[in-house]
Design an enzyme around this catalytic site. Structure first.
Site, PDB file in Angstrom:
ATOM      1  N   TYR A 144      16.042   0.252  -5.302  1.00  0.00           N
ATOM      2  CA  TYR A 144      16.623  -0.600  -4.378  1.00  0.00           C
ATOM      3  C   TYR A 144      18.043  -1.246  -4.799  1.00  0.00           C
ATOM      4  O   TYR A 144      18.861  -1.317  -4.118  1.00  0.00           O
ATOM      5  CB  TYR A 144      15.784  -1.504  -3.569  1.00  0.00           C
ATOM      6  CG  TYR A 144      14.629  -1.102  -2.658  1.00  0.00           C
ATOM      7  CD1 TYR A 144      14.046  -0.084  -2.915  1.00  0.00           C
ATOM      8  CD2 TYR A 144      15.005  -1.854  -1.486  1.00  0.00           C
ATOM      9  CE1 TYR A 144      13.091   0.414  -1.951  1.00  0.00           C
ATOM     10  CE2 TYR A 144      14.128  -1.520  -0.363  1.00  0.00           C
ATOM     11  CZ  TYR A 144      13.161  -0.642  -0.616  1.00  0.00           C
ATOM     12  OH  TYR A 144      12.254  -0.208   0.369  1.00  0.00           O
ATOM     13  N   LYS A 195       4.347   7.445 -11.311  1.00  0.00           N
ATOM     14  CA  LYS A 195       4.701   9.153 -11.130  1.00  0.00           C
ATOM     15  C   LYS A 195       4.628   9.414 -12.506  1.00  0.00           C
ATOM     16  O   LYS A 195       5.791  10.024 -12.752  1.00  0.00           O
ATOM     17  CB  LYS A 195       5.692   9.321 -10.056  1.00  0.00           C
ATOM     18  CG  LYS A 195       5.876  10.665  -9.642  1.00  0.00           C
ATOM     19  CD  LYS A 195       4.926  11.305  -8.782  1.00  0.00           C
ATOM     20  CE  LYS A 195       4.969  12.785  -8.660  1.00  0.00           C
ATOM     21  NZ  LYS A 195       4.033  13.362  -8.126  1.00  0.00           N
ATOM     22  N   ASP A 228       1.160  10.203  -5.409  1.00  0.00           N
ATOM     23  CA  ASP A 228       0.656  10.776  -3.982  1.00  0.00           C
ATOM     24  C   ASP A 228      -0.749  10.999  -3.986  1.00  0.00           C
ATOM     25  O   ASP A 228      -1.266  10.978  -2.748  1.00  0.00           O
ATOM     26  CB  ASP A 228       1.417  12.321  -4.403  1.00  0.00           C
ATOM     27  CG  ASP A 228       0.891  12.806  -5.923  1.00  0.00           C
ATOM     28  OD1 ASP A 228       0.569  12.027  -6.822  1.00  0.00           O
ATOM     29  OD2 ASP A 228       0.998  14.056  -5.932  1.00  0.00           O
ATOM     30  N   ASP A 252       6.676   0.014  -1.095  1.00  0.00           N
ATOM     31  CA  ASP A 252       7.312  -0.180   0.162  1.00  0.00           C
ATOM     32  C   ASP A 252       6.401   0.928   1.092  1.00  0.00           C
ATOM     33  O   ASP A 252       5.841   0.382   2.201  1.00  0.00           O
ATOM     34  CB  ASP A 252       8.654   0.405   0.362  1.00  0.00           C
ATOM     35  CG  ASP A 252       9.272   0.116   1.701  1.00  0.00           C
ATOM     36  OD1 ASP A 252       9.034  -0.614   2.438  1.00  0.00           O
ATOM     37  OD2 ASP A 252      10.040   1.114   2.104  1.00  0.00           O
ATOM     38  N   ASP A 256       2.935   0.031   3.558  1.00  0.00           N
ATOM     39  CA  ASP A 256       3.096   0.471   5.039  1.00  0.00           C
ATOM     40  C   ASP A 256       1.596   1.201   5.717  1.00  0.00           C
ATOM     41  O   ASP A 256       1.228   0.975   6.370  1.00  0.00           O
ATOM     42  CB  ASP A 256       4.372   1.089   5.465  1.00  0.00           C
ATOM     43  CG  ASP A 256       5.268   0.096   6.174  1.00  0.00           C
ATOM     44  OD1 ASP A 256       5.309  -1.014   5.688  1.00  0.00           O
ATOM     45  OD2 ASP A 256       6.151   0.573   6.983  1.00  0.00           O
TER      46      ASP A 256
END
Ligand code: IPM
Ligand code: MG
Length: 366
Positions: A144, A195, A228, A252, A256
């Site tokens: 970001y 990750k 993942d 983020d 959600d």
């Protein structure tokens, strides 16, 4: 007398309507708790673009600076979608606020009451008791804000863009600390998401988190999961998690996903905490519902005010140290919903009520 000084930023869509109900409730709570409540209402988002030509006017920033914490509604809507991406309300209001106030820790409780299990897209057998987890997202680093971030035209005429994922150890340990402290008040289990099989930043993240917990919080059970896999696990068996935390973009997306499995966005609150303390010695923060401006139902008086009200409760807890008042509000919301007063998004086998009736039921339980 205790003083609660809030910057109130209703924004767009359903923001103003659920905010005015929340303000009513906070006034009642302040009266009953014997606190002096001062609220400074300011323009933000599309409403501010229309009135002042900018999504985050200087006067709004000033009011935020002078407050103990920000109660934020929601911004954006079809009216401003044709603006260039950088000028759109979401990006031009929220991101600068996060940056300005160093709001590095986004805390989203993922709570689904047992009686609202049918609202979740997950099969009821998987979540017989509902869901109760917390997602913590690093909010001021990563892709970001990392530099370089640009778009250039190459010699052959095609365009190329870059976003940069950068993390330094101090940014990782301060969010790890928020996760650890959250876990201490719960079941003392933390899952760090990364990750690390691919990304340098994730290798540093995992290493830093492992050392940090070993040194400072050996009593907490720490695990690591690749993002993942975490996305898959969250959809299959969310309650295996208690507190999960990750870098900005992973958070983020995962938050959600968590919101959708928790049934309705209308029930989910969030806190974005800064490093700086307010005059009460508590973290300054911004508190907002997870749901967004919901332009399709704006102005109809049917929006669920619970997420905004619960965000107010989080403000009382984190930025004002008013644990008892925060718990009173959370309990009142829960009781009202349990007894069957529900807006359309969470109404099962009951007649849905409008936003004001929802508020009245919550106030009756206070
Ligand atoms: C969120 C939102 C924002 C984000 C957008 C509106 C910039 O999706 O708060 O999760 O990506 O952080
Ligand atoms: Mg998001």
């Amino acid at each position: 007398m205790r003083e609660w000084k809030l910057a109130v930023l209703p924004g767009d869509g359903i923001g103003p309507e659920v905010m005015s109900l929340t303000v009513e409730l906070l006034e009642q709570v302040a009266r009953e708790e014997g606190a002096r409540l001062e609220m400074n209402e300011c323009l933000v988002g599309g409403a501010a673009i229309d009135a002042e030509g900018t999504a985050l006017p200087a006067s709004t920033l000033e009011a935020c600076r002078a407050s103990d914490g920000i109660l934020f509604g929601s911004v954006g809507g079809p009216k401003w979608e044709s603006l260039p991406p950088k000028e759109q309300p979401e990006r031009a209001a929220l991101l600068p606020l996060r940056k300005e106030f160093h709001l590095f820790a986004n805390i989203r409780p993922g709570l689904l009451y047992p009686e609202l299990v049918p609202a979740s897209p997950l099969k009821s057998e998987r979540i017989p008791e509902g869901i109760d987890i917390v997602c913590i997202r690093e909010l001021t680093g990563g892709l970001y804000f990392g530099q370089p971030k640009d778009t250039v035209t190459l010699e052959n005429g095609e365009k190329q863009s870059r976003d940069t994922m950068v993390y330094r150890t101090s940014e990782i340990t301060r969010i790890a600390e928020v996760a650890a402290k959250t876990a201490l008040g719960r079941s003392r289990r933390v899952c760090s998401i990364d990750k690390a099989n691919v990304l340098e930043t994730s290798v540093l993240w995992r290493d830093t988190v492992t050392r940090f917990f070993a040194e400072h919080y050996p009593e907490i059970e720490l695990s690591h999961m690749l993002v993942d896999n975490a996305a898959m696990q969250l959809a299959g068996n969310p309650n295996q998690f208690d507190v999960l935390f990750s870098e900005n973009l992973f958070g983020d997306i995962l938050s959600d996903e968590m919101a959708v499995i928790c049934g309705s966005l209308g029930m989910l609150a969030s806190a974005s905490l800064g490093e700086d303390q307010n005059r009460h010695g508590h973290p300054f923060g911004l508190y907002e519902p997870a749901g967004g401006s919901a332009p399709d139902i704006a102005g109809k008086g049917v929006a669920n005010p619970c997420a905004q009200i619960l965000s107010g409760a989080l403000l009382l807890r984190h930025s004002l140290g008013e644990e008892a008042a925060a718990t009173r509000i959370e309990t009142a919301v829960r009781r009202a919903v349990e007894k069957g007063t529900r807006t359309g998004d969470i109404a099962f086998e009951v007649e849905p009520v409008g936003s004001s009736a929802m508020l009245a039921a919550i106030r009756a339980e206070l």
